[in-house]
Design a protein around this motif. Structure first.
Motif, PDB file in Angstrom:
ATOM      1  N   UNK A   1      -5.335  -0.791  -3.777  1.00 45.94           N
ATOM      2  CA  UNK A   1      -5.974  -0.748  -4.738  1.00 45.94           C
ATOM      3  C   UNK A   1      -5.319  -0.242  -5.748  1.00 45.94           C
ATOM      4  N   UNK A   2      -5.447  -0.947  -6.960  1.00 42.44           N
ATOM      5  CA  UNK A   2      -4.648  -0.655  -8.228  1.00 42.44           C
ATOM      6  C   UNK A   2      -3.278  -1.283  -8.160  1.00 42.44           C
ATOM      7  N   UNK A   3      -2.803  -1.621  -7.156  1.00 40.90           N
ATOM      8  CA  UNK A   3      -1.282  -2.430  -7.172  1.00 40.90           C
ATOM      9  C   UNK A   3      -1.280  -3.631  -6.668  1.00 40.90           C
ATOM     10  N   UNK A   4      -2.114  -3.957  -5.986  1.00 39.99           N
ATOM     11  CA  UNK A   4      -2.258  -5.249  -5.215  1.00 39.99           C
ATOM     12  C   UNK A   4      -1.635  -5.436  -4.309  1.00 39.99           C
ATOM     13  N   UNK A   5      -1.100  -6.545  -3.627  1.00 33.17           N
ATOM     14  CA  UNK A   5      -0.329  -6.888  -2.460  1.00 33.17           C
ATOM     15  C   UNK A   5       0.873  -6.257  -2.688  1.00 33.17           C
ATOM     16  N   UNK A   6       1.320  -5.779  -1.423  1.00 36.17           N
ATOM     17  CA  UNK A   6       2.863  -5.051  -1.490  1.00 36.17           C
ATOM     18  C   UNK A   6       3.479  -5.588  -0.245  1.00 36.17           C
TER      19      UNK A   6
END
Length: 193
Positions: free
Chosen positions: A135-140
């Motif tokens: 959440x807040x960063x997207x896919x890592x």
């Protein structure tokens, strides 16, 4: 201290002969030394108490004969539990869609800040990289080889997905209030495994 690789090599054939997979072999200090062996049925991902007892008896015979641990220890054969550790490559695909907490061995720079801990929905494993939606960063993408610890987070969705079928066909709801003490620590930002 005993060599974990040697212990794993001794333990895995015994567990496999009983029809189970080894999820994790660990030596823990909790006061006193404990050899922890987590097992599961490869078809269901679960295990019964009687199965743990039977595997424990088999392992005790082998470990008494081989004597791979020079110190006094307790053998613990158990289920990995619902909020299980993620220890094998197949775990990251098998539990895709569920929330996991991952701790890296070394910090990773994310938007100018070093982070070691990540929590989000697993998206699977691809080319040695664990894909996770945060959440807040997207896919890592986190290097599997760089993961120090990883485990599933106990959520109502995970409970529903892993609940064994009752023989009478009845379904039973587990309320969020029924979550174990580890989850209170997890909610407070701790990381237990």
């Amino acid at each position: 201290m005993a060599d974990i690789a040697r212990l794993q090599a001794l333990i895995e054939p015994v567990v496999a002969a009983a029809g189970f997979d080894v999820v994790r072999v660990a030596l823990l200090m909790q006061p006193g030394l404990t050899l922890q062996v987590m097992i599961e049925d490869p078809a269901t991902g679960q295990v019964e108490v009687d199965d743990c007892a039977a595997v424990s008896r088999r392992l005790s015979l082998l470990l008494d004969e081989e004597d791979p641990i020079p110190d006094e220890y307790t053998l613990e054969v158990s289920s990995p539990g619902i909020d299980r550790p993620l220890t094998r490559t197949k775990d990251y695909d098998r539990y895709a869609g569920h929330v996991a907490r991952i701790e890296m061995a070394e910090p990773i720079n994310v938007n100018g800040a070093d982070r070691r801990r990540f929590q989000g929905h697993l998206l699977g494993l691809e080319d040695g990289m664990v894909r996770i939606a945060i959440e807040g960063l997207g896919e890592m993408r986190l290097a599997l080889a760089g993961i120090a610890r990883a485990k599933l987070v106990l959520t109502p969705e995970l409970i529903a997905a892993t609940r064994p079928l009752r023989p009478d066909g009845a379904d039973e709801e587990l309320e969020t209030d029924d979550l174990n003490d580890d989850d209170a620590e997890d909610a407070a930002g701790g990381f237990s495994n």
